[in-house]
Structures are given as C-alpha cells and as structure tokens.
Design an enzyme around this catalytic site. Structure first.
Site: not given
Ligand code: ADP
Length: 168
Positions: A10, A34, A121
């Site tokens: 995370d 986000d 995305y």
């Molecule tokens: P986007 O809208 O840019 O695709 P997302 O947040 O939906 O962004 O996903 C981008 C990546 O971040 C995915 O691989 C997801 O698994 C990952 N992700 C989600 N939560 C966390 C976190 N707390 N820390 C790191 N990566 C995360």
C-alpha cells in the site's frame, strides 16, 4: 545513477519524500489508489487540491502529504485506455516525466510510484510497466534528483510483471 526498488503493498504506508497519486483531471479524489491516498492524508489534502485547478492527462501537481508518512504527494494524471490510438503511450510517459520533474525541482531524493492508469483506466499492465520503467531509468541516469525510486504494486499480477521486467 539512482536505484530502483520494488515492493508489493500500500503506497500510503511508504515513507518516501514523495508518493505519486494516480489522480483524475479534477484532482479532487476518486477510487483506487487516489481514494486511499486522500483517506490516509486527511481532509486537508482535498482542501489543498481544490485550489490546484486540476491537471490535464500527462500533467502532475504537487501537494503536501499532510497526515501521510510521505512529505509530498505528486498527483499525476494518466491516460484512460481507449485501445492505443489516442496517444495513450505518450500521455502515460508524460505522467511519469511530469512527476519526476516536480521531484527534481524540489530536490527530492526518494519517490514512490503506483502503476498509473492500469486500474480503473484499463491501460494494459505489461505495456504500462515497460513505459514506466524505461521512462524512469532514462530520467535517473541523466539527473541527480530523484535518486531512489520505489515501485509500489498493490496486486500480485502487477508485482510479478514489474519483477520480471526489472530482472532483465
Ligand atoms: P487509474 O485510474 O490510474 O487506473 P487506479 O487507482 O484505479 O488508477 O489503479 C492504479 C493501480 O493502483 C492499480 O494497479 C491498483 O491495483 C493500484 N492501487 C490501488 N490501491 C493502491 C494502494 N493503496 N497503493 C498502491 N497501489 C494501489
């Protein structure tokens, strides 16, 4: 010459000079990484981001980290994947480059990246990993800051993809 590390977990727990957020153009929070960053940073982050005026795909803006262990959050906007003919590769590369340039401007040593655009995305994961790694390697070879890059992959599949590319 910098170093690149890979961790699974995370990004909100990472104590780097900056963590990068995969933001949307509003910069006002959303789902995925986000949402996790806004939740962990506290409501001060949203208040700050309201004054930032958004960002276009490929751009990034920097904010304090507030309640996060990281000093700063760099909010980078990646492309939505539409099949590959809408400059998605170039926009993803620019999202990484914009983040690196903000870190360089503040002389930050360490920066942690999630896998931008490969969640909601829908950018293909291997293609995104190749762009992220190539863009970052070339930047750190030519700049003093940042010099410690941490890829923080949340899911096992993304972690394994990065591991196989970085071992090459
Ligand atoms: P986007 O809208 O840019 O695709 P997302 O947040 O939906 O962004 O996903 C981008 C990546 O971040 C995915 O691989 C997801 O698994 C990952 N992700 C989600 N939560 C966390 C976190 N707390 N820390 C790191 N990566 C995360």
């Amino acid at each position: 010459m910098g170093t690149i590390r890979l961790v699974q977990g995370d990004i909100t727990k990472v104590k780097a000079d900056a963590i990068v957020n995969a933001a949307n153009t509003s910069l006002l929070g959303g789902g995925g990484v986000d949402g996790a960053i806004h939740k962990a940073a506290g409501p001060e982050l949203l208040e700050y981001c309201k004054k930032c005026g958004g960002a276009r795909p490929g751009e990034a803006k920097i904010s304090p980290g507030f309640r996060l262990p990281a000093k700063y959050v760099i909010h980078a906007v990646g492309p939505v994947w539409y099949g590959g003919n809408r400059r998605e590769d170039e926009i993803l590369k620019n999202a990484y480059l914009s983040s690196l340039k903000l870190a360089r401007a503040k002389q930050l040593k360490s920066i942690a990246f999630p896998s931008i655009s490969t969640g909601a995305y829908h950018f293909p994961k291997e293609r995104a990993a190749r762009i992220a790694i190539e863009t970052i390697k070339s930047f750190i070879n030519n700049n003093t800051y940042p010099d410690e890059i941490i890829f923080v992959l949340f899911d096992d599949e993304s972690y394994q993809i990065y591991r196989s590319f970085l071992e090459k």
